[in-house]
Design an enzyme around this catalytic site. Structure first.
Site, PDB file in Angstrom:
ATOM      1  CG  ASP A   1      -1.732  -1.237   1.383  1.00  0.00           C
ATOM      2  OD1 ASP A   1      -2.188  -1.764   0.363  1.00  0.00           O
ATOM      3  OD2 ASP A   1      -1.906  -1.684   2.527  1.00  0.00           O
TER       4      ASP A   1
ATOM      5  CD  GLU B   1      -8.380  -3.722   0.320  1.00  0.00           C
ATOM      6  OE1 GLU B   1      -8.982  -3.775   1.410  1.00  0.00           O
ATOM      7  OE2 GLU B   1      -7.392  -4.436   0.052  1.00  0.00           O
TER       8      GLU B   1
END
Length: 672
Positions: free
Chosen positions: A38, A214
């Site tokens: 991420d 997400e």
């Protein structure tokens, strides 16, 4: 600006040996393999800051996105700063997830989150800093506490924050993960970084009704807003790597709060989303990414898992390449070169199952290449951001181990040509000699190169794009640099100690040794260096008398520089600044004699270039010399392949038998 007449720019010496030698040190690309999940990146004046999940706000910095240095942790010396986060999630949180580093008005912010895995007890917090340096970016941060939180009573989850600035100067934060409430959007106060008071809405801008979505990221381009999300199952690595189905999807809206639609027109709030990137070759689960603005392009940083390597997480930084109608496609991951395309990272269309394969060998750049480009309808699409419009040579590296020459169809921005690929002697091997040179014209911004099979078979490893500059090198056409920027008038501004990089300049194409530069606010000096910011100086431009220099029609002061000391090979040119007070604005770096003609050459074999003229005559070319001397005359076809060479020794003209019914190009080289 570069001369756009095709006949003019092709007339330079295509010495294969010189081209190969110039690329020997950089030819074989290799993945950087920086670890992280991420990731979030931000551009500073001096380079890049990188953060990622589950390392307590650790920071890395790099000047070139190749070598990364650990720089400690933001808030690392602030005892108990995350106590509020523990309380918000009802106990110990499972690490600091998905931080987003962003520059707001007058300050820097890190938007971070904590959660309990598998639950919606989550919160997003903010740390701020009034200044930040590349050498010590983790210093000076202050925690500001909570921005937004969720509990299991909410149908959305307060994780994976990302901030965007609108064209109106507003700041908005998107977030969300997996639940039916999908991806959310809230407005922020640009001064505090906290929730805005003039719009308290919590907008849903994308959902898959509980399926995997997400890691949202927002970016503005061309007055429109682009939402990137990660779909499906993440983070299964090592022995579980085959369970990872992560991918990257996208939609676009005219307003930051929606409605977002994919390229087919389906709303993201109804499950829509255009897939930009998913598993291919050895790259599993490319997602969890963030878009961010660089000096002259938009990039997308994300993680992936290496199927044939360690099977764990690594980071790629790619260009987002925008089409003429303002839709992004994923460009190449950065492997140390800007003007290079690895075939394995192209967008693949297969006409039949088994066509277009990814193959691995140490004999190929980046350890892999594309084979079985065999069936009509199969295609490799290579999106490329090109900062400088003009004329280029595509250095096309291939293998043909068959028993006959092959051809590929190469389409550049909708214009197709057929390229002949002679035998190379082996499959899966790509020595320096296994290249053909393909002339093309590229525009500034998004360019799209497509490779298709034609006759017989050939494998593709890599394409490099070589700048043919001849008359000038525009300052705003740089690939990257330090302590430089583009002004609102699209002019390059450079500070003391800064540099601008221009890759793959064909030095042989430069018209003259004489150098001039257009500047404003002149002070100090600019130097042209080869190969690196500390490379050999080949020309110096002293700006001390810039304000009294000749002023051109556009208002630039034209400063004469020292003569070029070399004009051979393919080189990376660095423009470096020293002794500069404030900023110097740089226009064109010009290679033009004051008394020389800049008349464009013509097409179809009729070219003009002092000191000779070329005429077509009954199945031949005749070259007439304005100043007879000792010359070598080369004739090239439209693919840049040498057809014939003839030497003239103090003759007034030379006649060359060559097919006059085809487009040919002539280059005369003095043999003094």
């Amino acid at each position: 600006m570069m001369d756009t007449a095709l006949g003019r720019w092709v007339s330079f010496t295509l010495f294969m040996g010189a081209f190969c030698g110039a690329f020997a040190a950089d030819w074989y690309a290799k993945d950087v393999r920086q670890q992280g999940h991420d990731p979030s990146m931000m551009r500073t004046e001096d380079g890049y800051i990188l953060m990622s999940t589950n390392n307590d706000l650790a920071m890395w910095s790099s000047e070139d996105m190749v070598t990364w240095a650990s720089k400690g942790r933001a808030l690392g010396d602030a005892s108990g700063w995350d106590n509020w986060l523990h309380q918000a999630v009802g106990g110990k949180h499972d690490g600091i997830w998905a931080p987003d580093i962003f520059q707001m008005d007058g300050q820097y912010g890190i938007f971070y989150c904590g959660s309990v895995f598998g639950k919606r007890t989550s919160a997003i917090g903010l740390a701020t800093n009034s200044s930040m340096s590349l050498s010590n970016p983790s210093a000076g941060w202050t925690d500001k506490g909570e921005i937004v939180r969720t509990t299991n009573t909410n149908n959305y989850n307060a994780i994976d924050a990302d901030v965007v600035k609108t064209v109106e100067g507003e700041y908005w934060m998107t977030f969300g993960s997996w639940n039916a409430g999908g991806i959310r959007l809230v407005k922020l106060d640009g001064n505090t970084g906290k929730l805005a008071l003039d719009d308290k809405n919590n907008y849903m801008i994308a959902t898959r009704n509980g399926s995997g979505i997400e890691g949202p990221s927002l970016i503005e381009h061309g007055g429109q807003y682009f939402l990137f999300t990660a779909w499906d199952v993440c983070c299964k690595q090592g022995d579980e790597i085959e369970q990872t189905t992560y991918k990257t999807a996208m939609g676009r809206a005219d307003k930051v709060n929606g409605t977002y639609k994919d390229r087919s027109g389906k709303e993201l709030n109804s499950g829509g989303g255009t897939i930009l990137m998913q598993r291919y070759s050895r790259y599993v689960g490319p997602g969890g990414g963030e878009a961010f603005k660089d000096l002259n392009r938009i990039r997308f940083v994300h993680h992936y898992y290496d199927l044939t390597g360690d099977k764990f997480n690594h980071i790629h930084v790619r260009d987002l390449v925008f089409t003429d109608d303002n839709w992004p496609e994923m460009g190449q991951p950065f492997l140390g070169r800007y003007l290079s395309a690895e075939a394995e990272h192209g967008i693949v269309t297969r006409a039949v199952s088994g066509d277009i394969t990814f193959n691995y060998t140490n004999d190929a750049s980046n350890g892999e290449y594309v084979g079985y480009i065999n069936t009509a309808g199969s295609k490799i699409r290579l999106p490329m951001n090109i900062p400088q419009a003009g004329n280029y040579i595509m250095r096309y590296r291939y293998a043909n181990g068959g028993d006959a020459d092959a051809t590929h169809k190469i389409t550049v921005n909708g214009k197709m040509q057929t390229v002949k690929l002679p035998l190379t002697g082996a499959w899966g091997k790509f020595p320096e000699s296994s290249v053909v040179m393909i002339p093309t014209v590229l525009k500034r911004g998004g360019n799209f190169i497509e490779v298709e099979p034609d006759q017989n078979f050939a494998e593709l490893d890599r394409i490099d794009f070589l700048r043919v500059i001849r008359d000038s090198l525009p300052g705003n056409g740089f690939d990257n640099g330090i302590k430089i920027r583009l002004t609102d008038k699209d002019e390059m501004a450079i500070k003391d100690g800064g540099y601008a990089l221009f890759e793959n300049v064909v030095m042989d194409s430069i018209k003259t040794e004489k150098v001039k530069v257009q500047v404003k606010n002149g002070s100090g000096k600019l130097e042209l260096r080869l190969g690196g910011k500390g490379g050999s100086v080949v020309s110096t431009c002293d700006l001390k008398d810039a304000e009294s220099a000749t002023r051109d029609a556009a208002g630039w002061n034209v400063v004469e520089c020292s003569a070029l000391t070399t004009k051979k090979g393919v080189e990376d040119i660095y423009i470096t600044g020293a002794g500069i007070s404030g900023e110097v604005l740089v226009g064109n770096l010009m290679f033009v004699d004051s008394d020389s003609s800049t008349t464009p050459l013509e097409l179809a074999g009729i070219t003009y270039d002092d000191p000779y003229t070329v005429r077509k005559m009954d199945g031949a070319f005749r070259v007439d010399f304005a100043r007879p001397g000792n010359y070598s005359v080369y004739v090239f076809d439209a693919l840049g392949q040498k057809i014939v060479k003839k030497t003239g020794f103090f003759e007034g003209s030379v006649r060359i038998a060559a097919p006059a019914d085809k487009k040919m190009f002539v280059k005369v080289v003095s043999r003094k």
